[in-house]
Write a protein that holds these residues in place. Sequence first.
Motif, mmCIF file in Angstrom:
data_model
loop_
_atom_site.group_PDB
_atom_site.id
_atom_site.type_symbol
_atom_site.label_atom_id
_atom_site.label_comp_id
_atom_site.label_asym_id
_atom_site.label_seq_id
_atom_site.Cartn_x
_atom_site.Cartn_y
_atom_site.Cartn_z
ATOM 1 N N PRO A 119 86.213 20.961 47.074
ATOM 2 C CA PRO A 119 87.609 21.333 46.826
ATOM 3 C C PRO A 119 87.941 22.608 47.603
ATOM 4 O O PRO A 119 87.038 23.352 47.991
ATOM 5 N N GLU A 120 89.226 22.881 47.819
ATOM 6 C CA GLU A 120 89.620 24.172 48.388
ATOM 7 C C GLU A 120 89.109 25.260 47.449
ATOM 8 O O GLU A 120 89.244 25.133 46.215
ATOM 9 N N ASP A 142 91.411 26.454 44.862
ATOM 10 C CA ASP A 142 91.654 25.592 43.697
ATOM 11 C C ASP A 142 90.557 25.736 42.639
ATOM 12 O O ASP A 142 90.728 25.272 41.509
ATOM 13 N N VAL A 143 89.429 26.335 43.022
ATOM 14 C CA VAL A 143 88.329 26.520 42.062
ATOM 15 C C VAL A 143 88.464 27.866 41.332
ATOM 16 O O VAL A 143 88.021 28.010 40.189
ATOM 17 N N TYR A 180 89.635 28.099 37.663
ATOM 18 C CA TYR A 180 88.603 27.681 36.702
ATOM 19 C C TYR A 180 87.643 28.844 36.464
ATOM 20 O O TYR A 180 87.237 29.107 35.335
ATOM 21 N N THR A 200 78.852 17.241 41.468
ATOM 22 C CA THR A 200 79.090 18.503 40.749
ATOM 23 C C THR A 200 78.024 19.520 41.220
ATOM 24 O O THR A 200 77.499 20.267 40.424
ATOM 25 N N ALA A 233 83.602 22.311 36.087
ATOM 26 C CA ALA A 233 84.870 22.642 36.749
ATOM 27 C C ALA A 233 84.931 21.986 38.129
ATOM 28 O O ALA A 233 85.961 21.418 38.522
ATOM 29 N N ILE A 234 83.814 22.042 38.851
ATOM 30 C CA ILE A 234 83.774 21.394 40.182
ATOM 31 C C ILE A 234 84.064 19.901 40.009
ATOM 32 O O ILE A 234 84.848 19.303 40.756
ATOM 33 N N GLU A 291 87.757 19.170 39.593
ATOM 34 C CA GLU A 291 88.504 19.238 40.861
ATOM 35 C C GLU A 291 88.142 18.077 41.780
ATOM 36 O O GLU A 291 88.988 17.523 42.473
ATOM 37 N N ARG A 325 90.076 14.997 41.475
ATOM 38 C CA ARG A 325 91.418 14.990 42.070
ATOM 39 C C ARG A 325 91.389 14.710 43.558
ATOM 40 O O ARG A 325 92.401 14.313 44.120
#
Length: 377
Positions: free
Chosen positions: A19-20, A23-24, A27, A194, A240-241, A244, A247
């Motif tokens: 993910p970008e 965007d992490v 979290y 993950t 959390a990873i 994301e 998505r």
Amino acid sequence: MKKPESFSDPIYITRPLLPELGDVIPYMESIWESKRLSNQAEFHTRLESELATYLNAEYLRVFCNGTLSLTLALMAMNVKGEVITTPFTFPATPHSILMAGATPIYTDIDPLSMCLDPGRIEEAITPATEAILGVHVYGVPCDVSAIQKIANRHGLKVIYDAAHAFNTLLDGAPICSFGDATMYSFHATKLFHTFEGGCVVSRKFEVDQQIQYLRNFGIKDELTVVKPGVNAKMNELQSAIGLEMLRIIGGELERRARIKALYEKGFSQIEGITMIQMPDNVSDSLQYLVVRVDKEQFGVEADVLYEELREFNIYARRYFYPLCTSYDYNRHNGVELPVAEQVAEEVLCFPFFGEMSSSDVEHILSCVAYIRHKNNS
Ligand code: T4K
């Protein structure tokens, strides 16, 4: 034919989708704020719920890796006797059986699907047989209906290793819809990952409950420990990873489908190389890009192609050579495995990830064509 240039940087079998970073961060801020880092906290719970929806699963539990997911699934189902399995897999499959205290019994594979050959399972069944553990190798489904019929006839449990099959659909259903339990790996090299991780989808409340105890030291509540479990929990950062990643995997699947089409077109013009195909009722997990090399037609065997590709800075992988039955410590029940032996000699997995450009694929194809030309002239 002119010798192609080498890649300036090595090109490996995969590069993880990420993910970008921006965007992490939210979290991470939330984790830092709550100070809940592990032990089935908010993101862990959300990931289990979102994955269950994605995979249409009633009981789904996440873990710190795929190997422990599979081991604890076997333990939760109390599988201790003989487990019929495939020799054509990553060592984690038989190791999970062994770590659960059971014994792997290898049978040969189907030459086309490269998964367990149902025609060979029944002859391996003994009074000690308790389960069949099939691997949906490269995301190609096992013959789940034939395996289930055999299991029903003999009262056996069916467990699937779907480490490569996160996005595999069979007749439109996620592959975890079959068998008593299915393990997925969320290792960094997997399309959905993950960093490290895995999950088990099971079918019965009691099994799911045992799985939850086993991954958390066997603890039922603050006063009750019901069995000797381990620590196999996924932490909040990993969870959390995963949230994301769910998505963004749609985009990666589209990119990989385009790359696969380019490979397919190119390999169809190179004699002696056949890309493995999914049956019509299966959607490809797009995890690996696998070919089989026909020595007679290509001129050299897969291992030579593998070595010569390295001279061009291309790092293909021989998943899964050698067979699990070749490890010194691994008990081999003496069954002949001619198909598995041949398949393991022939397969080669090529670099395959969304960040690859069309010219990367074309360049790899021209190196393969050059190697064929060189070895035949
Ligand atoms: N069952 C089956 C059928 C499996 O294939 C696996 C694992 C399992 C069970 C067990 O699941 P986990 O416990 O792992 O969740 C890799 C993976 O480590 C392993 O997960 C996977 N199967 C197996 C097929 O492949 P290696 O030793 O080949 O990985 P490695 O480190 O050589 O990585 C391959 C390439 O990927 C590297 O050359 C570069 C790239 N890479 C790798 C990592 C880890 C990256 O770019 N970034 C990374 O972080 O085993």
